[in-house]
Write an enzyme that holds these catalytic residues in place. Structure first.
Site, PDB file in Angstrom:
ATOM      1  N   ASP A  97       0.862  -1.185   0.000  1.00 44.21           N
ATOM      2  CA  ASP A  97       0.000   0.000   0.000  1.00 44.21           C
ATOM      3  C   ASP A  97       0.899   1.236   0.000  1.00 44.21           C
ATOM      4  OD1 ASP A  97      -3.022   0.771   0.389  1.00 44.21           O
ATOM      5  OD2 ASP A  97      -1.875   2.148   1.640  1.00 44.21           O
ATOM      6  N   GLU A  99       2.349   5.065  -0.217  1.00 46.45           N
ATOM      7  CA  GLU A  99       1.981   6.455   0.032  1.00 46.45           C
ATOM      8  C   GLU A  99       2.690   7.293  -1.018  1.00 46.45           C
ATOM      9  OE1 GLU A  99      -0.400   7.373   2.126  1.00 46.45           O
ATOM     10  OE2 GLU A  99      -0.559   5.240   2.623  1.00 46.45           O
ATOM     11  N   ASP A 197      -2.650   1.350  -6.683  1.00 45.28           N
ATOM     12  CA  ASP A 197      -1.254   1.192  -6.251  1.00 45.28           C
ATOM     13  C   ASP A 197      -0.366   0.735  -7.398  1.00 45.28           C
ATOM     14  OD1 ASP A 197      -0.944   1.466  -3.084  1.00 45.28           O
ATOM     15  OD2 ASP A 197      -2.911   0.630  -3.549  1.00 45.28           O
ATOM     16  N   HIS A 256      -3.276   6.027   6.759  1.00 49.59           N
ATOM     17  CA  HIS A 256      -2.415   6.640   5.734  1.00 49.59           C
ATOM     18  C   HIS A 256      -0.928   6.529   6.050  1.00 49.59           C
ATOM     19  CE1 HIS A 256      -5.981   7.974   3.703  1.00 49.59           C
ATOM     20  NE2 HIS A 256      -6.381   8.602   4.775  1.00 49.59           N
ATOM     21  N   ASP A 261      -1.377   0.722   7.009  1.00 51.88           N
ATOM     22  CA  ASP A 261      -2.452   0.351   6.074  1.00 51.88           C
ATOM     23  C   ASP A 261      -2.228  -1.071   5.554  1.00 51.88           C
ATOM     24  OD1 ASP A 261      -3.785   2.742   6.313  1.00 51.88           O
ATOM     25  OD2 ASP A 261      -3.205   3.531   4.355  1.00 51.88           O
TER      26      ASP A 261
END
Length: 312
Positions: A97, A99, A197, A256, A261
């Site tokens: 996941d 960022e 993603d 986040h 996550d």
């Protein structure tokens, strides 16, 4: 009175006439269909009591509990008949996941760059998180993070200033995966929460970094699709916090944070595996385009990870 689901041979024997004529020809499927009918008529408390009897998880909304009990019974019956192969799942699942850089409102011309690359390694046999990887990434196009991005992700300017660029971090990911013998000794698949993603963030980042898209990430499990199809819920019920809530869990950590996550997504994947879901690749990127992978495609793990070549 109410009919209870005892989930026993005695209850289903002699009642196969209730099953429709277009069921699978093996009588075991008729037994399963009849028991599913009993399960559908059970109250939430009856479901929880029966799950507890089998030492299964009792948390979750009613539809989740029904699915869990149905799959447990089905699996027990099919294993007796040796219909199920032990190799119906990957050995490992790598949950990712990312960022990425962002601005409030995310204007359409803004280019997102990956600033955190986490991987959570789920062992599908032990149903546990076996290992984790996390590194931050230094952005090139917009090296200064917006206040919105810092507030949302908790990633500070100082963190990304000291971080490696994406190609180096990707090389570290590849080495980490190789050390765990993924794609060589063990079969594995990537897993994400949604399509973005891989099809957006990783795709864009590889172009920015002038490297080809990594072959090991060309196919993945979109857990939102898997969850919706397995528990028969609409798309608006497949957000991370809602999936956790419906499974009787709450978010653990900081929302986040890429690693947090990923860990929470891994918890959902583990619960789905416990409930009898075959988590299979259902999306891929081909020619830069997002595509669906049919569930009828034979199970095939991702290739051994390799660092992609630089673009000309």
């Amino acid at each position: 009175g109410r009919q209870h689901c005892r989930i026993s041979d005695q209850e289903t024997n002699g009642k196969t006439s209730a099953a429709s004529s277009n069921d699978f020809s093996d009588p075991i499927y008729k037994e399963i269909a009849i028991t599913n009918g009993y399960i559908n008529r059970m109250t939430r408390e009856e479901l929880r009591s029966k799950l507890a009897e089998f030492k299964l998880e009792t948390r979750g909304v009613k539809d989740v509990l029904k699915k869990r009990l149905k799959n447990y019974y089905k699996k027990q019956k099919l294993m007796q008949k040796e219909h199920i192969s032990e190799d119906s799942c990957y050995d490992y699942i790598c949950v990712v996941d990312f960022e990425a850089t962002c601005e409030e409102g995310n204007p359409p011309e803004f280019v997102h760059e990956i600033i955190e690359f986490p991987v959570v390694l789920v062992n599908t046999r032990t149903l546990e998180i076996e290992d984790t990887f996390q590194q931050y990434v230094k952005p090139e196009i917009n090296p200064k993070l917006s206040n919105f991005c810092i507030s949302l992700t908790g990633i500070t300017q100082d963190i990304v200033d000291k971080a490696d660029t994406f190609p180096q971090v990707l090389q570290n990911v590849v080495e980490w995966m190789r050390q765990r013998e993924l794609g060589t000794k063990y079969s594995y698949s990537m897993l994400t929460d949604g399509s973005w993603d891989m099809s957006k963030f990783l795709n864009i980042q590889c172009r920015i970094s002038r490297i080809k898209y990594p072959s090991f990430a060309k196919k993945w499990i979109n857990i939102r699709k898997s969850y919706g199809n397995f528990y028969k819920v609409p798309r608006n019920q497949t957000k991370l916090t809602i999936m956790l809530e419906n499974l009787g869990m709450s978010y653990d950590g900081r929302p986040h944070s890429g690693l947090d996550d990923s860990k929470n997504i891994a918890r959902i994947a583990i619960r789905m595996l416990q409930d009898g879901c075959d988590l299979r690749v259902n999306e891929k990127i081909h020619g830069g385009q997002l595509m669906t992978v049919s569930s009828s495609v034979p199970l095939e793990g991702a290739p051994a990870p390799q660092m992609p070549r630089y673009r000309n």
